[in-house]
Scaffold this motif. Structure first.
Motif, short mmCIF file in Angstrom:
data_model
loop_
_atom_site.label_atom_id
_atom_site.label_comp_id
_atom_site.label_asym_id
_atom_site.label_seq_id
_atom_site.Cartn_x
_atom_site.Cartn_y
_atom_site.Cartn_z
N TYR A 26 -11.09 12.65 3.40
CA TYR A 26 -11.48 11.57 2.49
C TYR A 26 -12.16 10.51 3.35
O TYR A 26 -11.51 9.64 3.93
N ARG A 229 -5.11 -6.49 -3.64
CA ARG A 229 -4.21 -5.35 -3.50
C ARG A 229 -5.00 -4.15 -3.00
O ARG A 229 -6.22 -4.13 -3.04
N ARG A 231 -4.71 0.41 -2.49
CA ARG A 231 -3.96 1.64 -2.72
C ARG A 231 -3.88 2.40 -1.40
O ARG A 231 -4.88 2.85 -0.88
N ILE A 233 -3.47 5.50 0.58
CA ILE A 233 -3.72 6.90 0.22
C ILE A 233 -2.41 7.68 0.33
O ILE A 233 -1.70 7.58 1.33
N ARG A 237 1.03 3.49 -6.64
CA ARG A 237 1.02 2.05 -6.94
C ARG A 237 0.28 1.31 -5.85
O ARG A 237 0.24 1.74 -4.70
N LYS A 238 -0.28 0.16 -6.22
CA LYS A 238 -0.97 -0.63 -5.22
C LYS A 238 0.01 -1.53 -4.49
O LYS A 238 1.07 -1.87 -5.01
N ASN B 34 -7.40 10.65 -3.27
CA ASN B 34 -7.30 9.47 -4.13
C ASN B 34 -7.45 9.91 -5.59
O ASN B 34 -8.52 9.76 -6.19
N VAL B 36 -6.49 8.82 -8.46
CA VAL B 36 -6.83 7.83 -9.49
C VAL B 36 -8.35 7.61 -9.53
O VAL B 36 -8.98 7.57 -10.60
N GLU B 37 -8.94 7.52 -8.34
CA GLU B 37 -10.40 7.35 -8.26
C GLU B 37 -11.10 8.59 -8.81
O GLU B 37 -12.09 8.48 -9.55
N LEU B 94 -2.83 3.99 -14.50
CA LEU B 94 -2.67 4.45 -13.12
C LEU B 94 -3.35 3.54 -12.11
O LEU B 94 -2.90 3.41 -10.97
N ASP B 95 -4.46 2.92 -12.51
CA ASP B 95 -5.13 2.05 -11.56
C ASP B 95 -4.49 0.66 -11.52
O ASP B 95 -4.17 0.14 -10.46
N GLN B 96 -4.26 0.08 -12.70
CA GLN B 96 -3.76 -1.31 -12.73
C GLN B 96 -2.27 -1.42 -13.05
O GLN B 96 -1.72 -2.51 -13.01
N TRP B 97 -1.62 -0.31 -13.41
CA TRP B 97 -0.20 -0.33 -13.75
C TRP B 97 0.12 -1.42 -14.79
O TRP B 97 1.13 -2.11 -14.70
N GLU B 99 -0.86 -4.29 -15.25
CA GLU B 99 -0.72 -5.70 -14.82
C GLU B 99 -1.83 -6.50 -15.51
O GLU B 99 -2.97 -6.56 -15.04
N GLU B 102 -4.25 -9.06 -13.86
CA GLU B 102 -5.32 -8.45 -13.07
C GLU B 102 -6.40 -7.87 -13.97
O GLU B 102 -7.60 -7.98 -13.69
N ASP B 106 -10.25 -8.95 -14.20
CA ASP B 106 -11.28 -7.95 -13.95
C ASP B 106 -12.34 -7.98 -15.05
O ASP B 106 -13.54 -8.01 -14.77
#
Lengths: 264, 203
Positions: A26, A229, A231, A233, A237-238, B34, B36-37, B94-97, B99, B102, B106
């Motif tokens: 990655y 924040r 992530r 790898i 969670r962040k 990654n 989520v990405e 999954l990205d922001q949970w 929140e 945030e 965004d």
């Protein structure tokens, strides 16, 4: 191929290292394509022997080093560093290398040397991503001289105890753990000591998004995303991003009195 | 009662393939370092592709005379909305949970997120009025006017992608080029060219 590591543990975090598969699979290395998996797939075309690095400019003893000479000359250290990408993801990587300061000392910088400019190999034959002008090749980066000689600034030649894989910037790359990853230029062929702040690739491409300093800073957002924040790898969670990527104690004094919002 | 439509069934399964690929890769680790990405990129890509497929229906019917394809437009549009929902859900959960501070920051502070959010919200009433009953209730003319919002949504989707990219603009520009062709194909000039192209009139 294993590397002989003389020193372990200096400046190392005890956080769990990111898996070898992720560290080597990655990657942002646009010389081999813009997708994260491209470098692992395409970097086989890079020939890392023979390889030389020119160190020149404002110094008493400019010269060209062969990579094998560098490996013999400097005792190798393992440093487990956090790496924080400007894209808000991070890894923990056990690098093997030697301090950049040791290399610079070998050429005896003069008082004119206020900055250090770095250049990646420019060879579209070996680096297929350079066949398109996505960035202004060759990739260029720079540090202020006091940043460059800071003991944390590392020239890495390996990771996980082994020779650096091509996709991670073989045969030698910079690692500046308190700055966003793009500062840590890969596959270096030229290092120049200069009196003025040198032009740097991502800053030229998008000056309002990528600064020269690029210190990891949760309080200065990228124009298109927050830097508060990140992530890690391997985690979902962040986690909060730390000033100077957690190396504030070591490096914050370098920026005393500077407005880090302006010099982002 | 309509007769069974094998073409429709085949297209339905075809539209589910990307979801199958995502689930397969998610289960086998194929989403990479990654996930989520990767989920965000792939659901975003399929949203745009299916939006463009939806917008290709009318030109194909008019210019190429493919009458059968008109019957598939609703399903293509709903699948575009389905992948857009996955894209948004991935971002929110999954990205922001979830929140919300945030998320709100965004959407309000970052134009490329704003544009994506508006594009998605535009699709909601279109999906909600996609039934025959809604078409009857609204009346053809009003329904048609409302559903023109899809042009804007597609444009915002392309802009959202274009704005996100760091250096290589080729993929979003390719989507933009296809969108431009599909919009140009609707102009009266294109219709006038129809006989010249030798396509059956479709009437």
């Amino acid at each position: 191929e294993r590397l002989e590591v003389a020193v372990r543990g200096r400046f190392s975090t005890d956080e769990a290292p990111t898996s070898y598969a992720s560290v080597t699979g990655y990657n942002n290395f646009y010389e081999f394509g813009v997708n994260k998996r491209d470098p692992a797939r395409l970097a086989g075309s890079l020939r890392t022997r023979p390889w030389t690095v020119v160190v020149e400019g404002a110094c008493e003893r400019p010269r060209t080093f062969d990579i094998d000479e560098l490996l013999r000359r400097f005792p190798l250290e393992e440093r487990v560093y956090r790496l924080r990408c400007v894209e808000a993801w991070s890894m923990v990587i056990p690098w093997v290398g030697f301090p950049l300061a040791a290399l610079l000392k070998a050429v005896q910088p003069t008082s004119e040397a206020r900055y250090v400019a770095f250049e990646t190999l420019h060879d579209p034959e070996q680096m297929p991503g350079q066949r398109r002008r996505i960035l202004d090749w060759p990739y260029r980066e720079g540090l202020r001289i006091d940043e460059a000689v800071h003991p944390l600034a590392l020239i890495a030649v390996g990771l996980y105890g082994e020779v650096l894989p091509n996709q991670n910037g073989a045969p030698l790359r910079l690692v500046v753990p308190w700055k966003y990853g793009f500062k840590s230029i890969k596959s270096i062929v030229r290092i120049r000591l200069v009196p003025e702040q040198p032009p740097t690739t991502w800053h030229m491409a998008a000056p309002d998004e990528y600064g020269f300093y690029a210190n990891v800073n949760p309080d200065v957002p990228h124009p298109r995303w927050s830097q508060r924040r990140e992530r890690r790898i391997g985690e979902l969670r962040k986690r909060p991003t730390l000033p100077f990527n957690g190396y504030a104690e070591e490096v914050a004094h370098l920026y005393a009195g500077m407005d880090l919002r302006r010099f982002y | 009662m309509r007769s069974p439509d094998p073409g429709k069934a085949a297209l339905f399964l075809l539209c589910l393939l990307p979801l199958g690929g995502l689930l397969w890769d998610a289960a086998s680790g194929g989403l990479g370092a990654n996930p989520v990405e990767a989920l965000s990129r792939r659901t975003g890509d399929w949203t745009l592709r299916l939006l463009l497929a939806t917008l290709a229906v009318t030109p194909l019917r008019r210019l190429a005379g493919w009458r059968w394809i008109a019957r598939q437009r609703r399903m293509l549009g709903l699948f575009a909305f389905f992948y857009a929902c996955l894209h948004v859900a991935n971002y929110l959960v999954l990205d922001q949970w979830l929140e919300w501070a945030e998320i709100v920051a965004d959407v309000l502070e970052r134009p490329w997120v704003t544009v994506g959010a508006v594009g998605f919200l535009l699709l909601v009433p279109l999906a909600a009025t996609s039934t025959d009953a809604a078409l009857r209730r609204l009346g053809g003319r009003r329904w048609k006017r409302l559903h023109r919002a899809v042009y804007l949504a597609a444009g915002l989707g392309v802009l959202h992608y274009l704005w996100l990219v760091k250096a290589d603009l080729t993929p979003p520009l390719a989507y933009g080029a296809v969108l431009a062709v599909l919009l140009l194909a609707r102009l009266p000039l294109a219709a006038a060219l129809r006989p010249a192209l030798g396509a059956p009139s479709g009437r």
